[in-house]
Structures are given as C-alpha cells and as structure tokens.
Design a protein around this motif. Structure first.
Motif: not given
Ligand SMILES: NC(=O)c1ccc[n+]([C@@H]2O[C@H](COP(=O)([O-])OP(=O)(O)OC[C@H]3O[C@@H](n4cnc5c(N)ncnc54)[C@H](O)[C@@H]3O)[C@@H](O)[C@H]2O)c1
Ligand SMILES: O=C(O)CCC(=O)CC(=O)O
Length: 355
Positions: A66-81
């Motif tokens: 999503v726009m502006h990369v919320p830290i919550e989304t970043a953390r979720e994607a990092r965990e999935v990676a």
C-alpha cells in the motif's frame, strides 16, 4: 563548466515492449532461486503472471503493498520473506510496491528486481519511505536500490489515464528539482531535460490514446531518466511539501505532486533562473511554473489541493511541519519563510496560478 561530483549507481536496466519475457533470465543473472513476488491487491493478477513465469523459482506472492509503506505491512512482508526462505524480491507495480521491496531489502539485504508499471521512478533510487504512527520518514541506503529493472511499456497500458498523467508529473518533479539540486551535475542535467521532454510529449498522446505503445514507451523512458535524477541528486522544497502533505495528511501521492509542483517551482524561480529556463525549454513553454500547471490542467489532472482531499483547516499545520525540518533549497524555507510557505499552500489549495 562548474565543479561537480557524479557517482554512478550499480543497476541493470532492461527496456522494451515485451521485455517481461526476459524475467527468468534476469532472475538467473541475479543468482536468485526463490523470489517473493510483491504487488498491491489490485495488481495480484500481474503478480500471478510473474510467479507463473518464474515457476519453481517463485517462493510465493505477497499482494498487500500500500502507499507510503506502513511499518506494519513492512514487518508482515519481512516475516513472509523469512518464512519462505526468499532470496530475492520481485516488485511488479508502482512506487508503493517497489517501496515494499525496499523495506524488505533494508532489513534483509535481499536483491530487488523491479518491474515498474507507473512513472513514479522509485526503481531508480536508493531512497526508501516508511510510515509509522502517521509520520512518514524517508532515508537513503544502497541496499534498497533495485539491482535490476525491467521496463515493459506493455504493462503500463492498463494504467488509468488520470494516474498516468499525475504519475508522469511526479516523475517530472524529480527532474525539475534535480536541475536546481545543491549537488546537481551535467549528467543529471542532461537526463532531467530529456526526461521532462519525453513525458511532456507522451502525456497528451496517452490521454487521447491510452493504448498507444509508443507513447507508453516514451513516458516510461522519461520515468527512467527522471527517476535516475532523483536517485542521484537531492530533493528540495517541492518534495518536502509533498512528503508532508502525503505522509501527514494521507493525500494521494502523484496527485499531490501534480498540484504542488507549479507552486514550488514558482517559489524557487528567482533563486534558480537557469533551472527555470531548462524546465521551460523541455516543456516547450514560455514559463516553467505556468507550463507545469498547464500540462496538468490541459490533460485533465487536478490543480487544487481542495480537490484531492486536503482540508483548509490543515493548511496551517502543513506549513508548520514543512518549515520545521526543511530540506536544502535554492531559496531557504525555514521558520522565517513560514508565511511565504503558507501563502504558497493557499494558492495550491485554491488552484490559483503559481507566482
Ligand atoms: N523512494 C522513491 O524514490 C519514490 C519515488 C516515487 C514515489 N515513491 C513512493 O511511491 C508511492 C506512490 O507510487 P505510485 O504513484 O507509483 O502509485 P502506486 O504504486 O501506489 O499505484 C497506485 C495504484 O495504481 C495501481 N496501478 C499501478 N500500476 C498500474 C497499472 N499499470 N495498471 C493498473 N493499475 C496500476 C496500483 O495497484 C495502485 O492501486 C508513494 O508511497 C511514494 O512515496 C517513492
Ligand atoms: O519513498 C518514499 O516514499 C519517499 C521518496 C518519494 O516518495 C519521492 C517522491 O516524493 O516522489
């Protein structure tokens, strides 16, 4: 000739209609075997196409950019990676998706292969943005610079006309500010002028004929050039205002750039006459600020902040935030210039001519 420093960036760019076909080759060249494919929810179909092309080299899809990369989304994607054992991020989309790939790379150092589908230009910069508690913070780190970029104009044919125009002007903003950047250099000056001209040429054609592949290629070529400028030289007042309005008031990114750019350029006109002349020439206009507003207006884009969600009662706070932590600018805009910045924002809010 003035003194300058030019630092090239280590990237590989593959450009051409249909160049997505080279994806597997480019993933192999990165030495990657387990790619996490990133997209927004709206572009999941394109992510699935990319994953299918990668076959066994696709570790999975994360479609919640999503726009502006919320830290919550970043953390979720990092965990999935991490869970998938991904060794590469493939971002197919605009700046929001590339920005999510950057958030993963910032944390893990994974290489990014970017497949841009808008003209935002994030794929060409080491700049990242993360938003936490309503405050957007940006930074620079070489780890977030995508290693490989595949520019396929076919993929931007589906970009709605309205966003094509505003995203194109977002790209022009990078080049315009690059022409008066404190660390500007002749290489970036040349790319900035060519990038502005290519996009200004392409947008009217895209508006009339969104499927025109030559115009789409011209716009993407311009986005590459303008994004390269953003990645190499500094941002100034215009980007500071847009980060303030976008990050703090959650206004749509490309639209904010489109509305604010003529006014920010007008604010700097006297302090940067050479840049004004180069921008006007690249636009084929008499005046840089007026030419930029005309490019937006004549192609159906918004020219007033009030039309893209800004509230009048927030203008004072926006001015205070902007001058509170200013970027370098050819005309200083610290607290002493707060009233001038407030007046600029009022003109942008009302959609008045820039001055
Ligand atoms: N770090 C940098 O150098 C940099 C530079 C520019 C922008 N940005 C960031 O990028 C974000 C904005 O990126 P953007 O303007 O590209 O918008 P975006 O990536 O948010 O995309 C906007 C919408 O258009 C859709 N879309 C994108 N391409 C499409 C296509 N070809 N067909 C159909 N739909 C498509 C997306 O799915 C999304 O719903 C902001 O967060 C901004 O801060 C960062
Ligand atoms: O990555 C970010 O969100 C900050 C940099 C940026 O958005 C450049 C721009 O304003 O277009």
């Amino acid at each position: 000739m003035r003194d300058f420093v030019y630092t090239s960036q280590p990237q590989r760019v593959v450009f051409g209609a249909g160049s997505l076909q080279h994806l597997a080759r480019e993933i192999e060249a990165l030495g990657a075997r387990r790619a996490l494919v990133l997209s927004t929810p709206e572009q999941r179909g394109q992510a699935e196409r990319v994953a299918a092309m990668l076959g066994a080299h696709a570790a999975g899809i994360f479609d919640r950019a999503v726009m502006h990369v919320p830290i919550e989304t970043a953390r979720e994607a990092r965990e999935v990676a991490r869970k998938l054992g991904a060794d590469c991020a493939v971002a197919i989309g605009g700046g929001s998706t590339t920005g999510l790939g950057k958030a993963i790379a910032l944390d893990s150092g994974l290489p990014i292969l970017a497949i841009p589908t808008t003209y935002a230009g994030s794929e060409m910069t080491p700049i990242y943005g993360l938003t936490e508690a309503g405050l957007k913070k940006t930074g620079k780190d070489p780890r977030v610079l995508p290693r490989t970029v595949i520019y396929d104009p076919e993929l931007s044919r589906s970009l709605p006309v309205g966003l094509s125009v505003t995203s194109g002007i977002n790209a022009i903003a990078h080049a315009a500010e690059g022409l008066y950047a404190q660390d500007s250099n002749p290489v970036m000056d040349l790319m900035a002028q060519e990038g502005i001209a290519a996009i200004a040429r392409a947008l009217p054609v895209i508006r009339r004929q969104p499927d025109d592949i030559d115009a789409r290629a011209d716009a993407l070529y311009g986005a590459w050039l303008c994004g390269t400028v953003l990645g190499n030289v500094g941002m100034a007042l215009h980007h500071k205002l847009c980060h303030t309005l976008g990050g703090s008031f959650n206004l749509p990114h490309a639209e904010v750039h489109t509305v604010v750019l003529p006014h920010a350029i007008a604010f700097n006109a006297e302090a940067a006459p050479r840049a004004m002349a180069l921008i006007a020439k690249a636009l084929g206009a008499e005046s840089a600020p007026a030419g930029l507003q005309a490019l937006a207006r004549d192609n159906g884009a918004p020219v007033a902040l009030k039309d893209i969600g800004m509230k009048a009662e927030d203008l004072d706070r926006a001015a205070d935030i902007a001058v509170g932590n200013p970027y370098w600018n050819p005309r200083p805009f610290g607290p002493a210039e707060r009233d001038a910045i407030r007046a600029l924002l009022q003109r942008a809010f009302d959609g008045d001519p820039p001055r």
